[in-house]
Design a protein around this motif. Structure first.
Motif, PDB file in Angstrom:
ATOM      1  N   TYR A 181      11.847  11.080  -4.321  1.00  0.00           N
ATOM      2  CA  TYR A 181      10.416  10.897  -4.545  1.00  0.00           C
ATOM      3  C   TYR A 181      10.004  11.495  -5.871  1.00  0.00           C
ATOM      4  O   TYR A 181      10.718  12.292  -6.459  1.00  0.00           O
ATOM      5  CB  TYR A 181       9.596  11.495  -3.392  1.00  0.00           C
ATOM      6  N   ARG A 182       8.865  11.080  -6.328  1.00  0.00           N
ATOM      7  CA  ARG A 182       8.348  11.563  -7.608  1.00  0.00           C
ATOM      8  C   ARG A 182       7.209  12.528  -7.361  1.00  0.00           C
ATOM      9  O   ARG A 182       6.331  12.260  -6.548  1.00  0.00           O
ATOM     10  CB  ARG A 182       7.831  10.374  -8.428  1.00  0.00           C
ATOM     11  N   ILE A 183       7.229  13.647  -8.083  1.00  0.00           N
ATOM     12  CA  ILE A 183       6.132  14.600  -7.913  1.00  0.00           C
ATOM     13  C   ILE A 183       5.173  14.515  -9.096  1.00  0.00           C
ATOM     14  O   ILE A 183       4.159  15.183  -9.123  1.00  0.00           O
ATOM     15  CB  ILE A 183       6.642  16.057  -7.774  1.00  0.00           C
ATOM     16  N   ASP A 184       5.509  13.675 -10.080  1.00  0.00           N
ATOM     17  CA  ASP A 184       4.737  13.663 -11.328  1.00  0.00           C
ATOM     18  C   ASP A 184       3.977  12.358 -11.529  1.00  0.00           C
ATOM     19  O   ASP A 184       3.436  12.105 -12.591  1.00  0.00           O
ATOM     20  CB  ASP A 184       5.697  13.862 -12.496  1.00  0.00           C
ATOM     21  N   ALA A 185       3.950  11.501 -10.521  1.00  0.00           N
ATOM     22  CA  ALA A 185       3.279  10.214 -10.672  1.00  0.00           C
ATOM     23  C   ALA A 185       2.901   9.691  -9.292  1.00  0.00           C
ATOM     24  O   ALA A 185       3.391  10.209  -8.284  1.00  0.00           O
ATOM     25  CB  ALA A 185       4.212   9.215 -11.360  1.00  0.00           C
ATOM     26  N   PHE A 186       2.074   8.678  -9.247  1.00  0.00           N
ATOM     27  CA  PHE A 186       1.759   8.052  -7.962  1.00  0.00           C
ATOM     28  C   PHE A 186       3.056   7.546  -7.331  1.00  0.00           C
ATOM     29  O   PHE A 186       3.991   7.171  -8.033  1.00  0.00           O
ATOM     30  CB  PHE A 186       0.838   6.839  -8.148  1.00  0.00           C
ATOM     31  N   GLN A 187       3.075   7.508  -6.026  1.00  0.00           N
ATOM     32  CA  GLN A 187       4.265   7.012  -5.338  1.00  0.00           C
ATOM     33  C   GLN A 187       4.411   5.507  -5.590  1.00  0.00           C
ATOM     34  O   GLN A 187       3.427   4.774  -5.620  1.00  0.00           O
ATOM     35  CB  GLN A 187       4.168   7.275  -3.830  1.00  0.00           C
ATOM     36  N   GLU A 188       5.651   5.084  -5.716  1.00  0.00           N
ATOM     37  CA  GLU A 188       5.911   3.654  -5.884  1.00  0.00           C
ATOM     38  C   GLU A 188       6.188   3.006  -4.538  1.00  0.00           C
ATOM     39  O   GLU A 188       6.085   1.794  -4.384  1.00  0.00           O
ATOM     40  CB  GLU A 188       7.090   3.461  -6.833  1.00  0.00           C
ATOM     41  N   THR A 189       6.578   3.841  -3.586  1.00  0.00           N
ATOM     42  CA  THR A 189       6.816   3.356  -2.224  1.00  0.00           C
ATOM     43  C   THR A 189       6.104   4.270  -1.239  1.00  0.00           C
ATOM     44  O   THR A 189       6.169   5.493  -1.357  1.00  0.00           O
ATOM     45  CB  THR A 189       8.330   3.369  -1.911  1.00  0.00           C
ATOM     46  N   TYR A 190       5.423   3.665  -0.292  1.00  0.00           N
ATOM     47  CA  TYR A 190       4.851   4.408   0.839  1.00  0.00           C
ATOM     48  C   TYR A 190       5.517   3.886   2.097  1.00  0.00           C
ATOM     49  O   TYR A 190       5.925   2.724   2.153  1.00  0.00           O
ATOM     50  CB  TYR A 190       3.339   4.177   0.946  1.00  0.00           C
ATOM     51  N   PHE A 191       5.582   4.737   3.094  1.00  0.00           N
ATOM     52  CA  PHE A 191       6.116   4.312   4.384  1.00  0.00           C
ATOM     53  C   PHE A 191       4.982   4.310   5.405  1.00  0.00           C
ATOM     54  O   PHE A 191       4.175   5.244   5.459  1.00  0.00           O
ATOM     55  CB  PHE A 191       7.274   5.207   4.811  1.00  0.00           C
ATOM     56  N   VAL A 192       4.930   3.250   6.176  1.00  0.00           N
ATOM     57  CA  VAL A 192       3.788   2.998   7.051  1.00  0.00           C
ATOM     58  C   VAL A 192       4.204   3.109   8.508  1.00  0.00           C
ATOM     59  O   VAL A 192       5.107   2.394   8.963  1.00  0.00           O
ATOM     60  CB  VAL A 192       3.230   1.574   6.789  1.00  0.00           C
ATOM     61  N   ILE A 193       3.547   4.007   9.232  1.00  0.00           N
ATOM     62  CA  ILE A 193       3.813   4.105  10.673  1.00  0.00           C
ATOM     63  C   ILE A 193       2.826   3.206  11.428  1.00  0.00           C
ATOM     64  O   ILE A 193       1.775   2.836  10.901  1.00  0.00           O
ATOM     65  CB  ILE A 193       3.697   5.562  11.187  1.00  0.00           C
ATOM     66  N   ASP A 194       3.199   2.861  12.665  1.00  0.00           N
ATOM     67  CA  ASP A 194       2.292   2.081  13.519  1.00  0.00           C
ATOM     68  C   ASP A 194       1.387   3.001  14.318  1.00  0.00           C
ATOM     69  O   ASP A 194       0.290   2.615  14.719  1.00  0.00           O
ATOM     70  CB  ASP A 194       3.095   1.210  14.497  1.00  0.00           C
ATOM     71  N   SER A 195       1.883   4.192  14.607  1.00  0.00           N
ATOM     72  CA  SER A 195       1.105   5.144  15.411  1.00  0.00           C
ATOM     73  C   SER A 195       1.741   6.517  15.262  1.00  0.00           C
ATOM     74  O   SER A 195       2.908   6.630  14.859  1.00  0.00           O
ATOM     75  CB  SER A 195       1.141   4.737  16.890  1.00  0.00           C
ATOM     76  N   PHE A 196       0.995   7.549  15.618  1.00  0.00           N
ATOM     77  CA  PHE A 196       1.569   8.894  15.587  1.00  0.00           C
ATOM     78  C   PHE A 196       2.609   9.060  16.689  1.00  0.00           C
ATOM     79  O   PHE A 196       3.557   9.816  16.537  1.00  0.00           O
ATOM     80  CB  PHE A 196       0.461   9.947  15.645  1.00  0.00           C
ATOM     81  N   ASP A 197       2.435   8.335  17.770  1.00  0.00           N
ATOM     82  CA  ASP A 197       3.466   8.357  18.817  1.00  0.00           C
ATOM     83  C   ASP A 197       4.797   7.846  18.273  1.00  0.00           C
ATOM     84  O   ASP A 197       5.855   8.402  18.558  1.00  0.00           O
ATOM     85  CB  ASP A 197       3.047   7.493  20.016  1.00  0.00           C
ATOM     86  N   GLN A 198       4.730   6.778  17.501  1.00  0.00           N
ATOM     87  CA  GLN A 198       5.960   6.242  16.911  1.00  0.00           C
ATOM     88  C   GLN A 198       6.645   7.302  16.047  1.00  0.00           C
ATOM     89  O   GLN A 198       7.859   7.504  16.131  1.00  0.00           O
ATOM     90  CB  GLN A 198       5.642   5.016  16.037  1.00  0.00           C
TER      91      GLN A 198
END
Ligand code: PHE
Ligand code: CO
Length: 292
Positions: free
Chosen positions: A240-257
């Motif tokens: 991951y990059r700490i010096d720029a916007f993220q190029e990839t995000y990961f998406v959950i369906d729910s907190f249960d998931q």
């Protein structure tokens, strides 16, 4: 947003929102307890600091509707943040009733193991000081605004609260296994930069995004970043990059998931990860399931 660890923590990548900080640790570590906690001393904040907090708050709260997830907004609103830098004891009274979590004041970044021990005991370390005026738009380390605005509301969600405790316990274990590099990525891509799918569209639950005046819009609105369905191994392989916007995000369906996917023993996963190459922060894999 990122916690620049590495000086005190284990080498290289540290867990949580730790990034690497090139300028060493900030904060006064001379009068803390052995577990790195201090007293907040609320009366020591000056009016200029409360006023800076209120400006940070007003700018950010404008950006929350339609971008942050519902649970976040519901927990944030009653906290009274508009008045100035909160008192730990006031927020703790509510948080304790909601999920049994407690905020503890710390001088700044804390070593990995200390951080994990706090989480495992449902204590969230919050940096007590506020950024200075020159850092109004961007600060490398977590300050009191990032921690209260970004992290605290999500600790009111019972499932997310349990996930954080489990993460702390998993961190203690990973530390012993030399697996922090992989586990730190999970914190980064969930706790700090996580997105969640809702009937209204993709929304934010990650604190690094929620406390950022610019990434909060980019993360859910911009067509640029890739939004990939949550995949535990994919995340733990991803730099991951700490010096720029993220190029990839990961998406959950729910907190249960999220909770269930991370419940199994990670030991065999770490063994497998040791045989797999890292993925670049902007990697695009054919098997990625994109979320629109
Ligand atoms: N289940 C993980 C393990 O056994 C611990 C963990 C839980 C890690 C939740 C992250 C989040 O190591
Ligand atoms: Co953070």
């Amino acid at each position: 947003m990122p916690r620049g660890s590495s000086t005190l923590g284990s080498a290289g990548t540290a867990p949580s929102n730790y990034g690497q900080s090139s300028h060493g640790l900030r904060g006064d570590y001379s009068r803390m307890r052995p577990d790195y906690t201090v007293d907040q001393d609320w009366s020591a904040y000056g009016e200029a600091e409360h006023e800076r907090w209120r400006r940070l708050y007003r700018r950010q709260i404008e950006l929350v509707p339609g971008r942050a997830c519902e649970d976040y907004v519901a927990a944030l609103m009653p906290l009274g943040y508009e008045a100035g830098i909160p008192r730990f004891e006031d927020v703790n009274a509510r948080l304790g009733r909601a999920t049994g979590w407690r905020l503890v004041a710390v001088p700044g970044l804390v070593p990995d193991l200390v951080f994990f021990e706090h989480l495992a005991a449902r204590r969230f370390p919050v940096t007590w000081w506020i950024r200075d005026e020159r850092e109004f738009d961007y600060i490398v380390e977590p300050d009191v605004f990032h921690d209260f605005f970004g992290h605290v509301p999500m600790l009111f969600n019972p499932v997310f609260a349990d996930y954080m405790e489990a993460y702390g316990k998993g961190g203690i274990k990973a530390h012993g296994l030399g697996a922090l590099k992989w586990l730190a990525r999970l914190y980064w891509y969930t706790v700090e930069f996580g997105l969640i799918r809702t009937p209204e569209g993709v929304r934010i639950y990650g604190s690094g995004i929620l406390s950022s005046p610019s990434e909060i819009d980019y993360a859910v609105v911009s067509p640029k970043p890739r939004r990939v369905a949550f995949d535990l191994m994919r995340i733990m392989r991803s730099q991951y990059r700490i010096d720029a916007f993220q190029e990839t995000y990961f998406v959950i369906d729910s907190f249960d998931q999220l909770f269930e996917a991370t419940a199994p023993d990670f030991t065999p996963l770490y063994q497998e990860l040791a045989t797999l190459p890292d993925l670049a922060a902007n990697a695009a894999l054919p098997e990625d399931r994109l979320v629109s």
